[in-house]
Design a protein around this motif. Structure first.
Motif, PDB file in Angstrom:
ATOM      1  N   LEU A 129       0.870  -1.168   0.000  1.00  0.00           N
ATOM      2  CA  LEU A 129       0.000   0.000   0.000  1.00  0.00           C
ATOM      3  C   LEU A 129       0.907   1.218   0.000  1.00  0.00           C
ATOM      4  CD1 LEU A 129      -3.020   0.962   0.265  1.00  0.00           C
ATOM      5  CD2 LEU A 129      -2.558   1.163   2.723  1.00  0.00           C
ATOM      6  N   VAL A 130       0.990   1.899  -1.127  1.00  0.00           N
ATOM      7  CA  VAL A 130       1.935   3.002  -1.289  1.00  0.00           C
ATOM      8  C   VAL A 130       1.199   4.338  -1.210  1.00  0.00           C
ATOM      9  CG1 VAL A 130       3.726   4.023  -2.732  1.00  0.00           C
ATOM     10  CG2 VAL A 130       3.370   1.541  -2.751  1.00  0.00           C
ATOM     11  N   HIS A 131       1.694   5.202  -0.341  1.00  0.00           N
ATOM     12  CA  HIS A 131       1.182   6.580  -0.252  1.00  0.00           C
ATOM     13  C   HIS A 131       1.824   7.355  -1.394  1.00  0.00           C
ATOM     14  CE1 HIS A 131      -0.027  10.416   1.261  1.00  0.00           C
ATOM     15  NE2 HIS A 131       1.172  10.756   1.719  1.00  0.00           N
ATOM     16  N   THR A 132       1.021   7.703  -2.401  1.00  0.00           N
ATOM     17  CA  THR A 132       1.564   8.273  -3.637  1.00  0.00           C
ATOM     18  C   THR A 132       1.359   9.781  -3.771  1.00  0.00           C
ATOM     19  OG1 THR A 132      -0.504   7.701  -4.765  1.00  0.00           O
ATOM     20  CG2 THR A 132       1.328   6.114  -4.921  1.00  0.00           C
ATOM     21  N   ALA A 133       0.426  10.350  -3.005  1.00  0.00           N
ATOM     22  CA  ALA A 133       0.130  11.773  -3.059  1.00  0.00           C
ATOM     23  C   ALA A 133      -0.690  12.109  -1.814  1.00  0.00           C
ATOM     24  CB  ALA A 133      -0.650  12.129  -4.322  1.00  0.00           C
ATOM     25  N   PRO A 134      -0.814  13.389  -1.458  1.00  0.00           N
ATOM     26  CA  PRO A 134      -1.628  13.719  -0.289  1.00  0.00           C
ATOM     27  C   PRO A 134      -3.012  13.067  -0.351  1.00  0.00           C
ATOM     28  CG  PRO A 134      -0.442  15.656  -1.001  1.00  0.00           C
ATOM     29  CD  PRO A 134      -0.171  14.593  -2.029  1.00  0.00           C
ATOM     30  N   ASN A 135      -3.364  12.374   0.732  1.00  0.00           N
ATOM     31  CA  ASN A 135      -4.665  11.701   0.882  1.00  0.00           C
ATOM     32  C   ASN A 135      -4.890  10.572  -0.128  1.00  0.00           C
ATOM     33  OD1 ASN A 135      -5.515  13.500   3.022  1.00  0.00           O
ATOM     34  ND2 ASN A 135      -5.822  15.040   1.437  1.00  0.00           N
ATOM     35  N   THR A 136      -3.813  10.058  -0.711  1.00  0.00           N
ATOM     36  CA  THR A 136      -3.955   9.048  -1.761  1.00  0.00           C
ATOM     37  C   THR A 136      -3.033   7.857  -1.517  1.00  0.00           C
ATOM     38  OG1 THR A 136      -4.466  10.779  -3.382  1.00  0.00           O
ATOM     39  CG2 THR A 136      -3.850   8.620  -4.238  1.00  0.00           C
ATOM     40  N   PHE A 137      -3.625   6.659  -1.651  1.00  0.00           N
ATOM     41  CA  PHE A 137      -2.878   5.410  -1.566  1.00  0.00           C
ATOM     42  C   PHE A 137      -3.179   4.562  -2.793  1.00  0.00           C
ATOM     43  CE2 PHE A 137      -3.321   6.815   2.767  1.00  0.00           C
ATOM     44  CZ  PHE A 137      -2.120   6.497   3.368  1.00  0.00           C
ATOM     45  N   GLU A 138      -2.191   3.761  -3.195  1.00  0.00           N
ATOM     46  CA  GLU A 138      -2.383   2.842  -4.313  1.00  0.00           C
ATOM     47  C   GLU A 138      -1.761   1.493  -3.952  1.00  0.00           C
ATOM     48  OE1 GLU A 138      -1.108   4.306  -8.150  1.00  0.00           O
ATOM     49  OE2 GLU A 138      -1.419   6.393  -7.511  1.00  0.00           O
ATOM     50  N   MET A 139      -2.467   0.417  -4.284  1.00  0.00           N
ATOM     51  CA  MET A 139      -1.872  -0.910  -4.167  1.00  0.00           C
ATOM     52  C   MET A 139      -0.960  -1.112  -5.360  1.00  0.00           C
ATOM     53  SD  MET A 139      -2.649  -2.510  -1.385  1.00  0.00           S
ATOM     54  CE  MET A 139      -2.055  -4.145  -1.857  1.00  0.00           C
ATOM     55  N   LYS A 140       0.309  -1.403  -5.081  1.00  0.00           N
ATOM     56  CA  LYS A 140       1.288  -1.525  -6.153  1.00  0.00           C
ATOM     57  C   LYS A 140       2.127  -2.786  -5.975  1.00  0.00           C
ATOM     58  CE  LYS A 140       2.022   3.238  -7.631  1.00  0.00           C
ATOM     59  NZ  LYS A 140       3.074   4.192  -8.073  1.00  0.00           N
TER      60      LYS A 140
END
Length: 343
Positions: free
Chosen positions: A4-15
Protein backbone atom coordinates in the motif's frame (compact mmCIF):
# COMPACT_ATOMS: atom_id res chain seq x y z
CA UNK A 1 5.33 -7.97 -3.49
CA UNK A 2 2.08 -6.09 -2.93
CA UNK A 3 2.30 -2.85 -0.97
CA UNK A 4 0.00 0.00 0.00
CA UNK A 5 1.94 3.00 -1.29
CA UNK A 6 1.18 6.58 -0.25
CA UNK A 7 1.56 8.27 -3.64
CA UNK A 8 0.13 11.77 -3.06
CA UNK A 9 -1.63 13.72 -0.29
CA UNK A 10 -4.66 11.70 0.88
CA UNK A 11 -3.95 9.05 -1.76
CA UNK A 12 -2.88 5.41 -1.57
CA UNK A 13 -2.38 2.84 -4.31
CA UNK A 14 -1.87 -0.91 -4.17
CA UNK A 15 1.29 -1.53 -6.15
CA UNK A 16 3.70 -4.28 -7.07
CA UNK A 17 7.07 -3.24 -5.68
CA UNK A 18 10.38 -5.12 -5.35
CA UNK A 19 10.53 -7.51 -2.44
CA UNK A 20 13.18 -6.18 -0.04
CA UNK A 21 16.35 -8.16 0.51
CA UNK A 22 17.77 -8.25 4.05
CA UNK A 23 21.29 -6.94 4.61
CA UNK A 24 23.71 -9.05 6.64
CA UNK A 25 22.29 -7.81 9.98
CA UNK A 26 18.64 -7.63 8.95
CA UNK A 27 15.67 -9.96 8.83
CA UNK A 28 12.88 -10.14 6.31
CA UNK A 29 9.46 -10.27 7.99
CA UNK A 30 6.27 -11.46 6.32
CA UNK A 31 3.69 -9.09 7.74
CA UNK A 32 0.59 -10.61 9.33
CA UNK A 33 -0.92 -7.48 10.90
CA UNK A 34 -0.16 -3.76 10.73
CA UNK A 35 -1.96 -0.97 12.54
CA UNK A 36 -2.84 2.47 11.22
CA UNK A 37 -1.30 5.01 13.59
CA UNK A 38 -2.70 8.48 14.15
CA UNK A 39 0.62 9.87 12.91
CA UNK A 40 0.06 8.01 9.64
CA UNK A 41 -3.41 9.52 9.30
CA UNK A 42 -2.14 13.05 9.92
CA UNK A 43 0.91 12.37 7.77
CA UNK A 44 -1.11 11.35 4.73
CA UNK A 45 -2.55 14.87 4.44
CA UNK A 46 0.91 16.25 3.73
CA UNK A 47 0.74 18.74 6.59
CA UNK A 48 3.33 17.14 8.87
CA UNK A 49 6.20 16.76 6.42
CA UNK A 50 6.83 13.25 7.83
CA UNK A 51 5.18 11.13 5.14
CA UNK A 52 6.43 12.60 1.87
CA UNK A 53 5.25 10.49 -1.10
CA UNK A 54 6.05 7.97 -2.28
CA UNK A 55 6.32 5.98 0.94
CA UNK A 56 5.06 2.70 2.39
CA UNK A 57 3.77 3.63 5.83
CA UNK A 58 3.32 1.38 8.85
CA UNK A 59 5.32 0.97 12.05
CA UNK A 60 2.91 -0.97 14.30
CA UNK A 61 3.22 -4.53 13.07
CA UNK A 62 3.85 -8.20 13.65
CA UNK A 63 4.66 -11.15 11.44
CA UNK A 64 6.81 -14.17 10.72
CA UNK A 65 10.51 -14.25 9.90
CA UNK A 66 10.86 -15.15 6.23
CA UNK A 67 14.63 -14.88 5.78
CA UNK A 68 17.73 -13.73 7.64
CA UNK A 69 20.88 -11.87 6.68
CA UNK A 70 24.21 -13.70 6.76
CA UNK A 71 25.25 -12.35 10.20
CA UNK A 72 21.88 -12.76 11.95
CA UNK A 73 22.19 -15.20 14.85
CA UNK A 74 19.12 -14.64 17.06
CA UNK A 75 16.38 -15.39 14.53
CA UNK A 76 15.35 -18.10 12.12
CA UNK A 77 12.66 -18.44 9.44
CA UNK A 78 9.32 -19.22 11.03
CA UNK A 79 9.86 -17.19 14.22
CA UNK A 80 6.85 -15.11 15.29
CA UNK A 81 8.00 -11.52 15.89
CA UNK A 82 7.20 -7.89 16.36
CA UNK A 83 9.64 -4.99 16.13
CA UNK A 84 10.31 -1.50 17.41
CA UNK A 85 9.17 1.42 15.30
CA UNK A 86 12.50 3.13 15.95
CA UNK A 87 15.66 2.03 14.18
CA UNK A 88 18.42 3.09 16.54
CA UNK A 89 22.17 2.80 15.95
CA UNK A 90 23.23 1.11 19.22
CA UNK A 91 26.51 3.06 19.24
CA UNK A 92 25.85 6.78 19.84
CA UNK A 93 26.00 8.50 23.24
CA UNK A 94 22.26 8.11 23.87
CA UNK A 95 22.05 4.49 22.79
CA UNK A 96 24.95 3.63 25.09
CA UNK A 97 22.98 5.24 27.93
CA UNK A 98 20.00 3.04 27.06
CA UNK A 99 18.01 6.05 25.81
CA UNK A 100 17.44 4.56 22.38
CA UNK A 101 14.48 6.83 21.61
CA UNK A 102 16.93 9.76 21.59
CA UNK A 103 19.40 8.05 19.24
CA UNK A 104 21.46 10.58 17.28
CA UNK A 105 20.93 8.49 14.14
CA UNK A 106 17.28 7.64 14.78
CA UNK A 107 15.08 6.48 11.92
CA UNK A 108 11.40 5.55 12.09
CA UNK A 109 9.81 2.88 9.92
CA UNK A 110 7.29 4.19 7.43
CA UNK A 111 8.57 7.76 7.59
CA UNK A 112 9.75 9.93 4.72
CA UNK A 113 11.02 13.41 5.61
CA UNK A 114 13.80 15.80 4.64
CA UNK A 115 16.43 13.79 6.51
CA UNK A 116 15.62 10.23 5.43
CA UNK A 117 13.15 7.80 3.89
CA UNK A 118 12.42 4.34 5.31
CA UNK A 119 9.61 2.15 3.98
CA UNK A 120 7.36 0.55 6.57
CA UNK A 121 5.14 -2.47 7.09
CA UNK A 122 2.01 -1.80 5.04
CA UNK A 123 3.18 -4.42 2.59
CA UNK A 124 3.63 -8.16 2.34
CA UNK A 125 7.21 -7.88 3.60
CA UNK A 126 9.51 -5.47 5.41
CA UNK A 127 13.19 -5.63 6.39
CA UNK A 128 14.31 -4.56 9.86
CA UNK A 129 17.60 -4.76 11.81
CA UNK A 130 17.67 -7.81 14.05
CA UNK A 131 18.42 -5.75 17.17
CA UNK A 132 14.98 -4.07 17.12
CA UNK A 133 13.08 -7.38 16.87
CA UNK A 134 11.19 -9.13 19.69
CA UNK A 135 9.79 -12.63 19.89
CA UNK A 136 6.04 -13.13 20.12
CA UNK A 137 5.05 -16.05 22.34
CA UNK A 138 2.10 -18.21 21.31
CA UNK A 139 0.06 -16.43 23.98
CA UNK A 140 0.23 -13.20 21.94
CA UNK A 141 -1.66 -13.10 18.65
CA UNK A 142 -0.47 -11.21 15.60
CA UNK A 143 -3.30 -8.72 16.10
CA UNK A 144 -2.18 -8.13 19.67
CA UNK A 145 1.39 -7.90 18.43
CA UNK A 146 0.45 -4.97 16.20
CA UNK A 147 -0.61 -3.03 19.31
CA UNK A 148 2.64 -3.46 21.22
CA UNK A 149 4.15 -0.33 19.65
CA UNK A 150 1.46 2.11 20.91
CA UNK A 151 1.40 0.31 24.26
CA UNK A 152 5.15 0.83 24.59
CA UNK A 153 4.67 4.57 24.10
CA UNK A 154 2.11 4.73 26.91
CA UNK A 155 4.23 2.59 29.21
CA UNK A 156 7.26 4.79 28.56
CA UNK A 157 5.24 7.89 29.52
CA UNK A 158 4.04 6.24 32.74
CA UNK A 159 7.59 5.15 33.54
CA UNK A 160 8.74 8.73 33.05
CA UNK A 161 6.26 9.86 35.73
CA UNK A 162 7.47 7.38 38.37
CA UNK A 163 4.02 7.14 39.92
CA UNK A 164 3.87 6.23 43.59
CA UNK A 165 1.26 3.86 44.97
CA UNK A 166 -1.94 5.72 45.74
CA UNK A 167 -1.19 8.89 43.77
CA UNK A 168 -4.04 10.59 41.92
CA UNK A 169 -3.69 10.64 38.14
CA UNK A 170 -5.39 12.63 35.39
CA UNK A 171 -5.24 11.53 31.75
CA UNK A 172 -6.23 14.20 29.23
CA UNK A 173 -7.23 12.66 25.89
CA UNK A 174 -8.64 9.17 25.56
CA UNK A 175 -7.36 8.09 22.20
CA UNK A 176 -5.33 4.90 22.00
CA UNK A 177 -2.27 6.34 23.78
CA UNK A 178 -4.32 7.93 26.56
CA UNK A 179 -6.39 4.78 27.08
CA UNK A 180 -3.31 2.61 27.25
CA UNK A 181 -1.72 5.11 29.66
CA UNK A 182 -4.74 4.55 31.91
CA UNK A 183 -4.07 0.82 31.96
CA UNK A 184 -0.35 1.31 32.60
CA UNK A 185 -0.96 3.87 35.36
CA UNK A 186 -3.41 1.47 36.99
CA UNK A 187 -0.79 -1.26 36.92
CA UNK A 188 1.70 1.12 38.52
CA UNK A 189 -0.48 1.31 41.64
CA UNK A 190 -2.03 4.74 41.30
CA UNK A 191 -5.05 5.73 43.37
CA UNK A 192 -7.96 7.68 41.87
CA UNK A 193 -7.63 7.85 38.09
CA UNK A 194 -9.52 10.57 36.21
CA UNK A 195 -9.98 10.53 32.42
CA UNK A 196 -10.85 13.64 30.40
CA UNK A 197 -12.21 13.72 26.85
CA UNK A 198 -14.91 15.40 24.77
CA UNK A 199 -16.10 12.09 23.33
CA UNK A 200 -18.57 10.15 25.47
CA UNK A 201 -17.77 6.82 23.83
CA UNK A 202 -14.09 7.27 24.67
CA UNK A 203 -14.96 8.15 28.25
CA UNK A 204 -16.96 4.94 28.55
CA UNK A 205 -13.97 3.03 27.18
CA UNK A 206 -11.78 4.79 29.75
CA UNK A 207 -14.02 3.48 32.53
CA UNK A 208 -13.86 0.02 31.02
CA UNK A 209 -10.05 -0.08 31.03
CA UNK A 210 -9.41 1.36 34.48
CA UNK A 211 -10.52 4.97 35.02
CA UNK A 212 -12.45 5.73 38.23
CA UNK A 213 -13.90 9.07 37.18
CA UNK A 214 -14.51 10.72 33.81
CA UNK A 215 -14.89 14.35 32.82
CA UNK A 216 -16.36 15.77 29.63
CA UNK A 217 -15.17 19.41 29.35
CA UNK A 218 -18.16 20.26 27.15
CA UNK A 219 -20.46 19.45 30.08
CA UNK A 220 -18.51 20.55 33.15
CA UNK A 221 -15.47 22.57 34.15
CA UNK A 222 -12.47 20.28 34.09
CA UNK A 223 -10.50 21.96 36.87
CA UNK A 224 -13.48 22.20 39.22
CA UNK A 225 -14.28 18.53 38.64
CA UNK A 226 -10.68 17.43 39.26
CA UNK A 227 -10.53 19.49 42.46
CA UNK A 228 -13.79 17.93 43.64
CA UNK A 229 -12.27 14.45 43.19
CA UNK A 230 -8.98 15.35 44.91
CA UNK A 231 -10.06 17.18 48.08
CA UNK A 232 -9.27 20.50 46.41
CA UNK A 233 -5.60 19.66 45.84
CA UNK A 234 -5.35 18.64 42.19
CA UNK A 235 -3.68 15.58 40.69
CA UNK A 236 -0.29 14.26 41.73
CA UNK A 237 0.43 13.31 38.11
CA UNK A 238 -1.25 14.37 34.86
CA UNK A 239 -0.71 13.01 31.36
CA UNK A 240 -1.52 15.15 28.31
CA UNK A 241 -2.14 12.93 25.29
CA UNK A 242 -3.53 15.45 22.80
CA UNK A 243 -0.91 18.09 22.09
CA UNK A 244 -2.84 21.35 21.66
CA UNK A 245 -2.52 24.66 23.52
CA UNK A 246 -5.93 24.40 25.18
CA UNK A 247 -5.50 20.84 26.41
CA UNK A 248 -1.89 21.32 27.54
CA UNK A 249 -2.78 24.29 29.70
CA UNK A 250 -5.99 22.70 30.96
CA UNK A 251 -4.00 19.65 32.03
CA UNK A 252 -1.39 21.84 33.69
CA UNK A 253 -4.10 23.58 35.72
CA UNK A 254 -5.19 20.21 37.14
CA UNK A 255 -1.76 19.41 38.63
CA UNK A 256 -1.29 20.13 42.32
CA UNK A 257 1.63 22.11 43.73
CA UNK A 258 4.79 20.07 43.39
CA UNK A 259 3.09 17.61 41.03
CA UNK A 260 4.10 16.22 37.67
CA UNK A 261 2.96 16.96 34.12
CA UNK A 262 3.86 14.45 31.39
CA UNK A 263 3.49 15.62 27.80
CA UNK A 264 2.85 12.85 25.26
CA UNK A 265 0.70 14.50 22.59
CA UNK A 266 2.31 16.65 19.91
CA UNK A 267 -0.35 17.66 17.40
CA UNK A 268 0.86 21.26 17.41
CA UNK A 269 4.62 21.82 17.08
CA UNK A 270 4.50 24.97 19.24
CA UNK A 271 2.10 25.84 22.10
CA UNK A 272 2.18 28.72 24.60
CA UNK A 273 2.21 27.28 28.11
CA UNK A 274 1.54 28.72 31.57
CA UNK A 275 5.13 29.37 32.62
CA UNK A 276 4.22 31.23 35.80
CA UNK A 277 2.00 28.35 36.89
CA UNK A 278 4.86 25.89 36.35
CA UNK A 279 7.43 28.04 38.17
CA UNK A 280 5.40 29.31 41.12
CA UNK A 281 3.77 25.93 41.80
CA UNK A 282 7.04 24.07 41.13
CA UNK A 283 5.58 21.61 38.63
CA UNK A 284 7.88 18.97 37.16
CA UNK A 285 7.34 18.81 33.39
CA UNK A 286 8.39 15.72 31.44
CA UNK A 287 8.46 15.21 27.71
CA UNK A 288 7.85 11.64 26.60
CA UNK A 289 9.06 10.52 23.18
CA UNK A 290 8.21 7.13 21.68
CA UNK A 291 9.52 4.27 23.83
CA UNK A 292 12.90 3.28 25.18
CA UNK A 293 13.25 -0.41 25.91
CA UNK A 294 9.67 -1.11 27.04
CA UNK A 295 8.87 -3.55 24.22
CA UNK A 296 9.69 -6.77 26.06
CA UNK A 297 7.68 -5.68 29.09
CA UNK A 298 4.72 -4.97 26.82
CA UNK A 299 4.99 -8.41 25.21
CA UNK A 300 5.08 -9.98 28.67
CA UNK A 301 2.14 -7.95 30.00
CA UNK A 302 -0.08 -8.85 27.06
CA UNK A 303 1.01 -12.49 27.11
CA UNK A 304 0.18 -12.73 30.83
CA UNK A 305 -3.21 -11.07 30.34
CA UNK A 306 -2.31 -8.13 32.58
CA UNK A 307 -2.90 -5.62 29.76
CA UNK A 308 -5.89 -6.01 27.47
CA UNK A 309 -5.50 -4.56 23.97
CA UNK A 310 -8.39 -6.33 22.20
CA UNK A 311 -10.95 -3.65 23.21
CA UNK A 312 -9.09 -1.15 21.04
CA UNK A 313 -9.32 -3.16 17.82
CA UNK A 314 -12.22 -1.55 15.97
CA UNK A 315 -11.70 -3.16 12.59
CA UNK A 316 -9.52 -5.76 10.89
CA UNK A 317 -9.46 -5.26 7.12
CA UNK A 318 -7.42 -6.41 4.13
CA UNK A 319 -4.52 -4.20 3.11
CA UNK A 320 -6.31 -3.46 -0.15
CA UNK A 321 -8.91 -1.46 1.81
CA UNK A 322 -6.27 0.84 3.28
CA UNK A 323 -7.44 3.98 1.47
CA UNK A 324 -10.98 3.53 2.76
CA UNK A 325 -9.95 3.11 6.38
CA UNK A 326 -7.47 5.98 6.30
CA UNK A 327 -10.31 8.18 5.08
CA UNK A 328 -12.64 6.95 7.81
CA UNK A 329 -10.05 7.61 10.50
CA UNK A 330 -9.33 11.08 9.12
CA UNK A 331 -13.01 12.04 9.03
CA UNK A 332 -13.58 11.00 12.63
CA UNK A 333 -17.23 10.30 11.90
CA UNK A 334 -17.10 6.75 13.23
CA UNK A 335 -16.07 5.71 16.77
CA UNK A 336 -12.86 3.99 15.67
CA UNK A 337 -9.86 3.26 17.87
CA UNK A 338 -7.40 1.00 16.07
CA UNK A 339 -7.81 -0.27 12.52
CA UNK A 340 -5.51 -3.17 11.64
CA UNK A 341 -4.70 -4.12 8.08
CA UNK A 342 -3.75 -7.62 6.96
CA UNK A 343 -1.62 -8.05 3.81
Amino acid sequence: MKALVHTAPNTFEMKDVPKPVPAENEILVRIKAVGICGSDVHGMTGHTGRRKPPIIMGHEASGIVEACGSKVTRWAPGDRVTFDSTIYCNSCEYCLQGRINLCSNRRVLGVSCDEYRRDGAMAEYVVVPEHIVYRLPETVSFLQGALIEPLSISLHAVNRARIRIGETVVVMGCGIIGLMAIQCARLSGCGTLIAVDLNEARLQMALKVGADKVINPSKENTLKAVLSYTEGKGADVAFEAVGLEKTVNETLSCVKKGGKLVLIGNLAPMVPIGLQSIVTREIDVYGSAASSGEYQTCVDLIGAGRIQVEPYISKVAPLEEGQLWFEKLLSGKEPLYKVILEP
